[in-house]
Design a protein around this motif. Sequence first.
Motif, short mmCIF file in Angstrom:
data_model
loop_
_atom_site.label_atom_id
_atom_site.label_comp_id
_atom_site.label_asym_id
_atom_site.label_seq_id
_atom_site.Cartn_x
_atom_site.Cartn_y
_atom_site.Cartn_z
N LYS A 96 0.83 -1.20 0.00
CA LYS A 96 0.00 0.00 0.00
C LYS A 96 0.87 1.25 0.00
O LYS A 96 0.56 2.24 -0.69
CB LYS A 96 -0.93 0.00 1.21
N TRP A 97 1.96 1.24 0.76
CA TRP A 97 2.85 2.40 0.77
C TRP A 97 3.47 2.65 -0.60
O TRP A 97 3.60 3.80 -1.03
CB TRP A 97 3.94 2.20 1.83
N LEU A 98 3.85 1.58 -1.28
CA LEU A 98 4.41 1.75 -2.63
C LEU A 98 3.39 2.37 -3.57
O LEU A 98 3.72 3.25 -4.37
CB LEU A 98 4.87 0.39 -3.17
N LEU A 99 2.15 1.89 -3.50
CA LEU A 99 1.11 2.45 -4.36
C LEU A 99 0.81 3.90 -3.98
O LEU A 99 0.48 4.72 -4.85
CB LEU A 99 -0.16 1.60 -4.29
N ALA A 100 0.95 4.23 -2.70
CA ALA A 100 0.76 5.62 -2.26
C ALA A 100 1.84 6.52 -2.85
O ALA A 100 1.57 7.69 -3.16
CB ALA A 100 0.78 5.69 -0.73
N MET A 101 3.05 6.00 -2.99
CA MET A 101 4.11 6.79 -3.60
C MET A 101 3.77 7.12 -5.05
O MET A 101 3.97 8.24 -5.51
CB MET A 101 5.44 6.03 -3.52
N VAL A 102 3.25 6.13 -5.78
CA VAL A 102 2.83 6.37 -7.16
C VAL A 102 1.70 7.40 -7.17
O VAL A 102 1.68 8.32 -8.00
CB VAL A 102 2.37 5.06 -7.83
N ALA A 103 0.74 7.25 -6.25
CA ALA A 103 -0.36 8.20 -6.16
C ALA A 103 0.15 9.61 -5.89
O ALA A 103 -0.38 10.59 -6.41
CB ALA A 103 -1.34 7.77 -5.06
#
Length: 370
Positions: A63-70
Amino acid sequence: MAVTLEQARRVGYICLKALLRFAFMVANNLVAIPSYVLYLIMLQPLRILDSKSFWYIEGVLFKWLLAMVASWGWWAGYTVVEWGDDVKAVSEDEAMVLVNHQATGDVCTLMMCLQDKGTVVRQMMWLMDHIFKYTNFGIVSLIHGDFFIRQGRTHRDQQLVLLRDHLEKYYRSRNRKWIVLFPEGGFLRKRRETSQAFAKKNNLPFLKHVTLPRLGATQVILKTLVAPQENGTLSGGDAVRKESKSKGLQWVIDTTIAYPKAEPIDIQTWILGYRQPTVTHVHYRIFPVKDVPAEPEALTNWLYQRFIEKEDLLTHFYETGAFPPPQGQTKAISREMTLSNLWLVAIQSLAFLSGGMWYCLFQYLYHCLF
């Protein structure tokens, strides 16, 4: 036509900003993705002793990785407004998410707008084209347990068998809850002409803003993940959660992404940020899985109907700038999706601190060994 000094400055500013954003994205990937992999390598003993805890931690890191993309899009002013049903009500239940597909930015949009939906992001599984396996994010998706599907008639039957086996092996063992797929099987611009020809040949509606979906993956997911008896109901609030405690897939979430002027955002724009701030609109409609037919012909008609409805939704949006109100209501309510800048900064900082920690650790080990 001569370029004025002001225009030259503006172009120069856009190029400089894009270059700096690209450099940040590269640095972000160089520290975040290896850190994710290394953390999970270090946690392999936990995977053996307590698999549930291991996949919980993996989900948080994912989830943190996807938040970085977001965050790359969020800080460029690419925000989301949501319409239709509130999917937070079913965020703890199992659901299949059907999404129209226009460009690579669709995935980034979903990564952003699902961030505030409880545990959804860390417990979700993606179905994506096999080419993504070879991108920088491929190793993350591979570890997380996403499924890479190879398109094309010659691979179709084999891929569906592999999908069923993948779901049986990984979906429940890793406590997945939501599964996201793009039933059109490709981008709108690439499939529209073929879809329209197929529709004309089979006396089906002529669609401009979406294409006719393919049945295969949807049918496999329903057959594999739906429990024999389902009791989902959209009566709302606590009733939703109470009615959804039985095992198995409970809901189908029909998700429609709309971009202003029908101009989708691609991954290059998301990264470089050279487009003016843009609001992407996402419409949700939730169906209890018990209302979805299982028989192939009926399921095909049901799925076609969902994309015909998407066509109507998008036609209305492009004409008015808003989605139409639900049946029986006079006004559509929109919700602005927000992310915490402080939270995004904290996650980015953790990524770079992790990268520095791993670098120092390997430097130390190198000096000890040599």
